[in-house]
Design an enzyme around this catalytic site. Structure first.
Site, mmCIF file in Angstrom:
data_model
loop_
_atom_site.group_PDB
_atom_site.id
_atom_site.type_symbol
_atom_site.label_atom_id
_atom_site.label_comp_id
_atom_site.label_asym_id
_atom_site.label_seq_id
_atom_site.Cartn_x
_atom_site.Cartn_y
_atom_site.Cartn_z
ATOM 1 N N GLY A 1 46.679 10.150 51.797
ATOM 2 C CA GLY A 1 47.644 9.905 50.777
ATOM 3 C C GLY A 1 47.396 10.501 49.442
ATOM 4 O O GLY A 1 46.732 9.567 48.653
ATOM 5 N N SER B 1 51.029 13.770 56.284
ATOM 6 C CA SER B 1 51.204 14.145 57.787
ATOM 7 C C SER B 1 51.074 13.010 58.517
ATOM 8 O O SER B 1 50.053 12.243 58.593
ATOM 9 C CB SER B 1 50.236 15.106 58.165
ATOM 10 O OG SER B 1 50.224 16.405 57.123
ATOM 11 N N GLU C 1 37.139 19.179 53.716
ATOM 12 C CA GLU C 1 37.962 19.749 54.273
ATOM 13 C C GLU C 1 38.306 21.219 54.284
ATOM 14 O O GLU C 1 38.766 21.873 55.136
ATOM 15 C CB GLU C 1 39.187 19.048 53.752
ATOM 16 C CG GLU C 1 40.896 19.385 54.074
ATOM 17 C CD GLU C 1 41.827 19.093 53.263
ATOM 18 O OE1 GLU C 1 41.349 17.947 52.475
ATOM 19 O OE2 GLU C 1 42.889 19.497 52.922
#
Lengths: 306, 363
Positions: free
Chosen positions: B129, B164, B249
């Site tokens: 989030g 997602s 990431e």
């Protein structure tokens, strides 16, 4: 990156082959039994990269990565001095400055001392010697071409290494210029458009370094039975290097503006080398085609992961 | 600028090779249809559980938390194989890639015991989030706030978007404001909270993508209670924690392998050109993973990660064009085209990546 490379950087700035030879850097990475001084391919690569990054007017890469390797692999004792390599029909880099000519054609490999061939001078876009030679006198001893790779492949590898060195230099110059040149009251490097352009350059420079590192690893462990890996790795490095040379030269000239197009400013020494070297020993399209052919019989992912 | 740390000359690695072979054997036996963006769109609890059973989720974590303590470079090889095969790995992806590592770096013992083993089994799923309707590239401007309660714990109000799989996951790791914004210190006063997606006050609404798929969501928080025990790390330290997560990431192979399954119909020089770029990217990405094993103390790979992502999205897009130019059909070509705008937007836009690179170069 290696000690040899750091030393080479200092020596190359002086531009004398003798200084290079005194430090033993003209034979680094070449087989000791043929007159090399030990060290491995990585050392030779680092020396060649550094020399390229100084636009040194010496046949460093051609000697270390192509001529010296070819002569030693064919079983010749390594002669002293710079080497020029002639590969079937192509102009010979540094022929007029070489102590020995190493020729490779269908009959094999032969070595010719200076004085036994005539030279017609030519140049590439950077003004580096790219000569035509004619060997005088009778036949000279030929040895078979080595099994573990071709002169064309070694030549492509060398140019990829050299391009990588020149790319590093061009990126460094461009960042320095963007930080120093002021317009509209601030360095042009503060402008978003310039930042984005230089960031794109850095990506291609990093990708080329990585591709050359991968090709070095593949060639370093090359031998009978491992040649397909070396071919794919070197071809990939040459294609990537050619792509980067084009994009980086263009972006560098764009950032430098008009001053970068003058003879007085040093940028052209590197961009003309990038433009020349990307097309020597096969351009991107040629090697991309060789990769395509090699992948006809190999699953793509397996080829990539070696 | 010194790019040296970026590039490692990697020799053959038998440990990596052995694990890679295991994954390949698993994929040969497994039953799935290869897809584009398997890590975003392929939500399959069954597949994730099967991977978990093989020890491929949380593989680098300590064994007491369900991991196998594998080196990063081995994990990298496993991830590559799954992505190149177009496997449906979305369910556990974020938990494995960034939530788990964040729990290891910043979580409490209790949080690690509560979450990590279940993530490693492929049973517990997380959403991320971060973005909000008014906060995309400028993440520090997020307005979802968490207000401290006298009785303890926090009350969360606000909304997150692009979350997602929030409709299928168990928790969302949300970046929230825990102190009033200060224009002089934009990155201060942010915290990370682990919010139960089934908690009262949480509403999840689908955001349909242009291809009709549903994996993105809007998550609205209306007075949602979050206990102190669900704060991740230090209150007010949210920004550095998030930046670190984003670096890990961005450098992964999903940044250039999303469209890899399409390359099967490309041949000749067109294939050669793309091969050379993927080859270079693999060397870079593998090098970053190996460097993480050697230099954990050196900090997150922000510059390297941004470089890999920027280069990678270019390749992913060019793969699509190369397939189109063959004139030959490919079962994934439609899916890839419809998904293509996302490549250069998600996880940080190209323009932001280039800004990070420019700053890292010293411009």
């Amino acid at each position: 990156m290696t000690e040899a490379g750091t030393l080479a950087a200092e020596i190359c700035a002086a531009g004398r082959w003798e200084a290079l030879a005194e430090a033993g850097l003209d034979r680094v990475g070449l087989a000791e039994e043929y007159g090399g001084v030990g060290g491995d391919l990585l050392d030779a690569v680092d020396v060649a990269r550094r020399a390229a990054g100084f636009a040194v007017p010496l046949a460093v890469a051609d000697t270390l990565l192509i001529g010296g390797w070819l002569a030693a692999a064919a079983g010749f004792a390594l002669p002293a001095g710079p080497l020029a390599v002639g590969v079937a029909g192509e102009p010979v880099p540094w022929a007029r400055a070489a102590a020995h000519l190493v020729l490779a054609d269908d009959s094999g490999v032969s070595v010719h001392p200076a004085g036994t061939y005539t030279v017609v001078a030519g140049t590439n876009l950077a003004g580096e010697p790219r000569d035509r030679v004619r060997v005088e006198g009778g036949p000279s001893p030929h040895r078979p071409l080595p099994d573990d790779g071709s002169p064309l492949l070694r030549g492509a590898f060398s140019r990829a290494v050299q391009i990588s060195g020149a790319l590093d230099r061009v990126l460094t110059m461009t960042i320095a210029y963007a930080n120093q040149r002021q317009q509209f009251g601030r360095p042009i490097g503060r402008q978003q458009a310039v930042r984005q352009l230089v960031a794109g350059m850095a990506g291609e420079v990093a990708a080329t370094r990585a591709a050359v590192a991968g090709a070095t690893a593949a060639l370093g462990s090359a031998g009978p039975g491992r040649t397909p890996d070396a071919l794919l790795a070197v071809a990939a490095a040459k294609v990537q290097a050619g792509r980067a040379a084009t994009l980086v030269a263009r972006a560098a000239h764009q950032v430098h503006g008009a001053i970068g197009t003058t003879q007085e400013h040093p940028l052209h020494r590197y961009t003309t080398r990038l433009w020349s070297w990307r097309d020597e020993y096969g351009g991107e399209e040629y090697w991309a085609g060789r990769i395509g052919e090699a992948l006809r019989d190999r699953p793509l992912w397996r080829a990539l992961t070696g | 600028m010194d790019l040296d740390p970026l590039v490692t000359v990697l020799g053959p690695d038998p440990v990596v090779a052995a694990e890679r072979d295991r994954v390949r054997a698993f994929l040969d036996r497994a039953d799935f249809t290869p897809m584009v963006d398997g890590w975003m769109a392929g939500f399959s609890p069954a597949f994730s559980r099967a991977l978990g059973a093989e020890g491929w989720i949380g593989s680098t974590w300590p064994s007491r938390y369900g991991g196998r303590e594998l080196p990063n470079r081995v994990r990298h090889a496993v991830i590559e194989e799954l992505l190149a095969a177009g496997a449906p790995v979305a369910a556990h992806w974020f938990a494995d890639r960034q939530i788990g590592p964040s729990l290891l770096r910043h979580g409490t013992q209790e949080q690690r015991r509560r979450f990590l083993p279940a993530i490693a089994r492929g049973e517990l799923y997380f959403s991320v989030g971060l973005s909000e309707p008014d906060s995309g590239s400028d993440l520090a401007s997020v307005r979802t706030r968490a207000t401290r309660q006298d009785s303890g714990g926090w009350l969360v109000d606000g909304a997150k978007v692009w979350t997602s799989h929030a409709h299928e996951a168990h928790h969302v790791l949300a970046l929230v404001r825990t102190s009033p914004p200060d224009p002089e210190r934009r990155h201060a006063g942010l915290s990370q909270l682990i919010v139960d997606l089934r908690a009262p006050g949480v509403t999840v609404r689908p955001i349909r993508s242009l291809d009709g798929a549903h994996h993105f969501n809007e998550v609205v928080f209306d007075d949602v209670r979050v206990p102190d025990g669900d704060v991740l790390g230090v209150v007010g330290n949210g920004w550095p924690q998030v930046i670190e997560e984003l670096s890990y990431e961005r450098s992964g192979p999903e940044r250039f392998l999303s469209t890899f399954p399409l390359l099967s119909t490309v041949d000749g020089p067109a294939l050669g050109h793309l091969y050379s770029r993927v080859w270079a990217l693999r060397q870079l990405s593998t090098g970053v993973a190996a460097a993480l094993d050697d230099a954990r103390a050196a900090g997150p790979p922000s510059l390297d990660a941004a470089l890999v992502k920027d280069l990678g999205t270019g390749v992913e897009l060019d793969v699509i064009d190369a397939v189109r130019r063959t004139g030959r059909p490919h079962p994934l070509l439609a899916q890839a085209q419809l998904a293509s705008p996302g490549f250069s937007l998600r996880g940080g836009t190209t323009e932001i990546m280039r800004g990070i690179i420019a700053a890292g170069l010293g411009l």
